[in-house]
Design a protein around this motif. Structure first.
Motif, PDB file in Angstrom:
ATOM      1  N   ALA A 152       0.822  -1.209   0.000  1.00  0.00           N
ATOM      2  CA  ALA A 152       0.000   0.000   0.000  1.00  0.00           C
ATOM      3  C   ALA A 152       0.856   1.258   0.000  1.00  0.00           C
ATOM      4  O   ALA A 152       0.333   2.356  -0.169  1.00  0.00           O
ATOM      5  N   ARG A 153       2.154   1.096   0.176  1.00  0.00           N
ATOM      6  CA  ARG A 153       3.053   2.251   0.196  1.00  0.00           C
ATOM      7  C   ARG A 153       3.704   2.493  -1.166  1.00  0.00           C
ATOM      8  O   ARG A 153       4.727   3.167  -1.270  1.00  0.00           O
ATOM      9  N   LEU A 154       3.103   1.931  -2.210  1.00  0.00           N
ATOM     10  CA  LEU A 154       3.549   2.199  -3.571  1.00  0.00           C
ATOM     11  C   LEU A 154       2.433   2.884  -4.343  1.00  0.00           C
ATOM     12  O   LEU A 154       1.251   2.598  -4.120  1.00  0.00           O
ATOM     13  N   THR A 315      10.439  11.639  -5.168  1.00  0.00           N
ATOM     14  CA  THR A 315       9.491  10.652  -4.652  1.00  0.00           C
ATOM     15  C   THR A 315       8.230  11.295  -4.089  1.00  0.00           C
ATOM     16  O   THR A 315       7.236  10.603  -3.850  1.00  0.00           O
ATOM     17  N   THR A 316       8.247  12.604  -3.859  1.00  0.00           N
ATOM     18  CA  THR A 316       7.082  13.278  -3.301  1.00  0.00           C
ATOM     19  C   THR A 316       6.073  13.712  -4.363  1.00  0.00           C
ATOM     20  O   THR A 316       4.978  14.171  -4.035  1.00  0.00           O
ATOM     21  N   ALA A 347       6.579   4.684  -7.806  1.00  0.00           N
ATOM     22  CA  ALA A 347       7.331   5.370  -6.761  1.00  0.00           C
ATOM     23  C   ALA A 347       6.702   5.086  -5.404  1.00  0.00           C
ATOM     24  O   ALA A 347       5.554   4.641  -5.326  1.00  0.00           O
ATOM     25  N   PRO A 348       7.427   5.341  -4.324  1.00  0.00           N
ATOM     26  CA  PRO A 348       6.828   5.157  -2.994  1.00  0.00           C
ATOM     27  C   PRO A 348       5.793   6.216  -2.692  1.00  0.00           C
ATOM     28  O   PRO A 348       5.838   7.334  -3.213  1.00  0.00           O
ATOM     29  N   THR A 349       4.839   5.860  -1.863  1.00  0.00           N
ATOM     30  CA  THR A 349       3.860   6.821  -1.373  1.00  0.00           C
ATOM     31  C   THR A 349       4.496   7.641  -0.257  1.00  0.00           C
ATOM     32  O   THR A 349       5.139   7.072   0.631  1.00  0.00           O
ATOM     33  N   PRO A 350       4.338   8.952  -0.271  1.00  0.00           N
ATOM     34  CA  PRO A 350       4.905   9.754   0.815  1.00  0.00           C
ATOM     35  C   PRO A 350       4.364   9.331   2.169  1.00  0.00           C
ATOM     36  O   PRO A 350       3.256   8.773   2.264  1.00  0.00           O
ATOM     37  N   PRO A 351       5.102   9.573   3.247  1.00  0.00           N
ATOM     38  CA  PRO A 351       4.656   9.126   4.578  1.00  0.00           C
ATOM     39  C   PRO A 351       3.283   9.623   4.977  1.00  0.00           C
ATOM     40  O   PRO A 351       2.553   8.939   5.681  1.00  0.00           O
TER      41      PRO A 351
END
Length: 354
Positions: A152-154, A315-316, A347-351
Motif C-alpha cells: 500500500a506504500r507504492l 518521490t514526493t 514510486a513510494p507513497t509519501p509518509p
C-alpha cells in the motif's frame, strides 16, 4: 480499446473540446452526474489557464487506474486530466493554488485552487522558463480501506499521448497487485493506430490475470495472449514489497530506468516482439527497492537521447506528474513527440499519504 483524448489548446474553441473530452471520459469511467460535472469543470479551468497564462499547450484526458491499489477490491477507474505547456512557468506555486489568485506577470493561477478542491487527486510541477504540468483525477467517491501492508506504500501513474492526435494510442500501461507483489507494465503495439492499440490492450488484459507471476513468466503469458495481433514491445517490472526487491523483464524497445538515491540505472530488455518474435530465454534483472527509488518506463516516442533530470527522481511528486514532466522536457512545441508516447512511473507513497 481504451480511448485517449489529446486536445491541443491554442485558441478558445479548444476549451470546449477539452470539456467535451472530459465528459466523454467520465461516461467511460461510469461517473455520476456530479463527478462528470467536476471533471468538465477541471478540464475547462485547466484549458483556459493554458490560453491565458502559457500561450497554449495540450490537454490529455484518459481513463486510468487509481494511484494506489487496495488489497481487497478491484480498482475503480478515474478520469485523468493532464495539461502540459512550455510557457513561462510559475514563480510561486503555493500562491497560485489559492482560490482567486491571478497575476499579470505570466504565471498560471486562476482556477487551480478550484481544481485542487474538486479533484480526488491533484498535483502539479512548474519550473520558470520550462513550463507547467498539472494532473487531476476524478473518480467515484469511495471509502479508503485500512491497508497497512508494504504494497500500500507504492503508487503509480502514467501519461499516454497518441501520435498525431489520433483517437487511440498504440501504447498502454497497467499495474496490478497480488498481496505483497506490485507489478507495472508498459506495452507498445507495433506501429500505431487501432491495430497497435489492439495489441497493447491485449497485453493489459492478460496482465490482470498475471499479478501473481514473476516478470519473466508474465511476459511468456502475454506472448501467448498477443498471438494473432501484430505484437508489442513489453516491459514488466515487479516489486516484492516484503523482500524489498525489484525484478524486471522486457522484450523490445521499452526504455526502463531506475533512480537509486539520485543515480540512474538502465534496466535492459531483450530484442524481440511479444506475440510474434519473443526470445526463447528471458533474463530477469534484479535490484534492491527502497523508499528513495523511482522507476520510469517509457515507449520509444521519447527521443533516444532523453535524459532524466532531478525532477524525475522526486518521490514526493505524483507519478503521473513525473511522467508528464518527462514528456514536457523531452519535447517542445517546435519538436513534438514523434510517435505514440507513454511514460509510466512507480514510486513510494509519501509518509503522509497520496
Amino acid at each position: 480499446m481504451p480511448r485517449v483524448w489529446d486536445v491541443p489548446v491554442h485558441d478558445s474553441t479548444r476549451v470546449r473540446d477539452a470539456r467535451v473530452a472530459a465528459e466523454h471520459a467520465a461516461a467511460v469511467a461510469g461517473l455520476d452526474e456530479q463527478r462528470t460535472s467536476a471533471a468538465a469543470l477541471v478540464a475547462t479551468e485547466l484549458a483556459t489557464n493554458l490560453l491565458k497564462h502559457a500561450g497554449g499547450g495540450r490537454v490529455v484526458v484518459d481513463v486510468v487506474a487509481p494511484p494506489v491499489l487496495a488489497a481487497d477490491r478491484e480498482p475503480r477507474p478515474r478520469v485523468q486530466i493532464a495539461t502540459v505547456d512550455h510557457g513561462p512557468g510559475m514563480a510561486d506555486v503555493s500562491a497560485a493554488l489559492r482560490d482567486g489568485f491571478t497575476t499579470t506577470t505570466g504565471s498560471l493561477g486562476a482556477g487551480l485552487g478550484t481544481c485542487a478542491r474538486v479533484a480526488d487527486d491533484f498535483d502539479l510541477h512548474s519550473a520558470p522558463g520550462r513550463g507547467t504540468v498539472v494532473v487531476a483525477r476524478i473518480g467515484v467517491p469511495e471509502a479508503r480501506a485500512a491497508d497497512s501492508g508494504p504494497a500500500a506504500r507504492l503508487r503509480a501513474g502514467a501519461v499516454n499521448v497518441p501520435f498525431g492526435g489520433a483517437e487511440y494510442s498504440g501504447d498502454a500501461w497497467a499495474w496490478v497487485r497480488d498481496r505483497d507483489l506490485v507489478t507495472l507494465m508498459l506495452a507498445d503495439g507495433l506501429g500505431h493506430g487501432p491495430e497497435a492499440a489492439r495489441a497493447s490492450t491485449a497485453a493489459v488484459e492478460a496482465l490482470r490475470a498475471s499479478a501473481h507471476l514473476a516478470p519473466g513468466e508474465a511476459v511468456r503469458r502475454l506472448d501467448r495472449a498477443l498471438s494473432g495481433t501484430r505484437g508489442a514491445a513489453v516491459a514488466v517490472a515487479q516489486v516484492d514489497t516484503r523482500a524489498s526487491v525489484l525484478r524486471f523483464a522486457g522484450v523490445g524497445n521499452i526504455g526502463a530506468r531506475l533512480c537509486e538515491g539520485g543515480t540512474w540505472r538502465h534496466l535492459v530488455s531483450r530484442p524481440g516482439i511479444v506475440g510474434t518474435h519473443r526470445p526463447t530465454t528471458l533474463r530477469e534483472e534484479q535490484a534492491a527497492w527502497a523508499d528513495d527509488r523511482v522507476l520510469v518506463l517509457h515507449s520509444d516516442g521519447l527521443p533516444s537521447r532523453w535524459s532524466p533530470t532531478s525532477d524525475t527522481c522526486r518521490t514526493t511528486t505524483d507519478p503521473a506528474v513525473t511522467a508528464a514532466v518527462t514528456i514536457r522536457d523531452a519535447s517542445s512545441s517546435a519538436r513534438p513527440v514523434r510517435d505514440d508516447t507513454a511514460v509510466a512511473v512507480l514510486a513510494p507513497t509519501p509518509p503522509d499519504g497520496p
